[in-house]
Structures are given as C-alpha cells and as structure tokens.
Write a protein that holds these residues in place. Sequence first.
Motif, PDB file in Angstrom:
ATOM      1  N   ARG A   1      34.327  35.888   9.740  1.00 21.56           N
ATOM      2  CA  ARG A   1      34.727  36.146   8.349  1.00 21.56           C
ATOM      3  C   ARG A   1      33.800  35.519   7.317  1.00 21.56           C
ATOM      4  N   ARG A   2      32.775  34.819   7.760  1.00 22.87           N
ATOM      5  CA  ARG A   2      31.947  34.043   6.842  1.00 22.87           C
ATOM      6  C   ARG A   2      31.375  34.882   5.690  1.00 22.87           C
ATOM      7  N   ASP A   3      30.794  36.033   5.993  1.00 20.37           N
ATOM      8  CA  ASP A   3      30.182  36.860   4.940  1.00 20.37           C
ATOM      9  C   ASP A   3      31.220  37.316   3.914  1.00 20.37           C
ATOM     10  N   GLU A   4      32.376  37.757   4.406  1.00 21.20           N
ATOM     11  CA  GLU A   4      33.447  38.195   3.502  1.00 21.20           C
ATOM     12  C   GLU A   4      33.904  37.053   2.598  1.00 21.20           C
ATOM     13  N   LEU A   5      34.167  35.895   3.198  1.00 18.52           N
ATOM     14  CA  LEU A   5      34.651  34.745   2.425  1.00 18.52           C
ATOM     15  C   LEU A   5      33.606  34.264   1.428  1.00 18.52           C
ATOM     16  N   LYS A   6      32.355  34.247   1.858  1.00 19.88           N
ATOM     17  CA  LYS A   6      31.276  33.845   0.952  1.00 19.88           C
ATOM     18  C   LYS A   6      31.189  34.798  -0.233  1.00 19.88           C
TER      19      LYS A   6
END
Length: 176
Positions: free
Chosen positions: A112-117
């Motif tokens: 989920r890193r890209d979405e959360l970023k």
Amino acid sequence: MTAIASFLQHAATLARRASRLIAMPMAALALALSMPAVAQDDAQRVVYHVDFADPTRYSATLTSINNLINDAEQTLLPWDVHLVLVGYGIRFATDDPLEGTPYAADEALNERRDELKGRLQTLIEIRNVKVHLCDFTRQEINLSKDKLYEGIGLVNSGVAKIADLQRQGYAYLKIQ
C-alpha cells in the motif's frame, strides 16, 4: 430628612449601583480567564497522532483528515490540521524499507506504500495539512533527512509538538 441625610442616602444608593456595575464585568472577566484557551474563531484546529504500524489504521487516519477538511469546506470554516508521526509512524514518512530497525516495512505496508504516499502528498500539497516527524525517532534509526517525503517537517519531539498544539486549543485525534 435633612438635605445632608438625603444626600448621603442618595450617595449610598449610587455607590451600591456602581459596585454592581463594576462587579459584574469583573466576574465575567474572572470567568473568562479561568476557562481553557480556545481559538477566537470557528476554525477546525486538529492534531492527529500516528505512532502505530498498521497501514489500514493509517489509511483510516488519512480518510478522517480528508473528511474533516471536506466538512469544514462545506460549512465554510477554515481549518488547520496537523499530523504528527512518532515511533512506528516513521514508516509512513519514507520509502526506505527501514531494514534492521524496529520499524521495518512489512508486506502489508509494501503493498500500500504508493497509495498511502500519494494520499499524504495530496493532503500536504492540496489541503495544506502540516506533517511533522519526531526527530528523536529519525535519529534513533539513523535515517537520513533526505529520505523523508517532501513536505514532512522535523520536530525535536513529536509528543511535545502534540502537547504544544493542544495548549493552543487544537483537538487531539488518534484513530483506533
């Protein structure tokens, strides 16, 4: 009744009335000074606290911030929202995997890193959310400042920043 007695009685009545006129504003002032400090306008002033590792819980925090700002916009209220990252919250401030630290990225975060970023960057750039990272946490794991996301500011102590904002009348929120 003599003129002097009448005068003294009238003076006493005026003195009682004057003391009431002085006492009421003084009582109001004393009450106002005893109340906690609050903002002078209707702005939404909120500080969110993130010290957890769970990406789903962090996502809920970002959603909550967005919902609060949407409501403020609909009711024509200004807002001033801060997000303070402490401890495990550092996971949401960098793309670094933080290997060998207590805060190392796991599969759930990596997915989920890209979405959360992207959501965080939108809140910073478009919604003017101020994001602070505890520098004690960053120093604890020797993470270089240049590995932090754009728009994240450092504060000596995240909990001290939260306490300072609360003293200024900000509401404290932590998503469970």
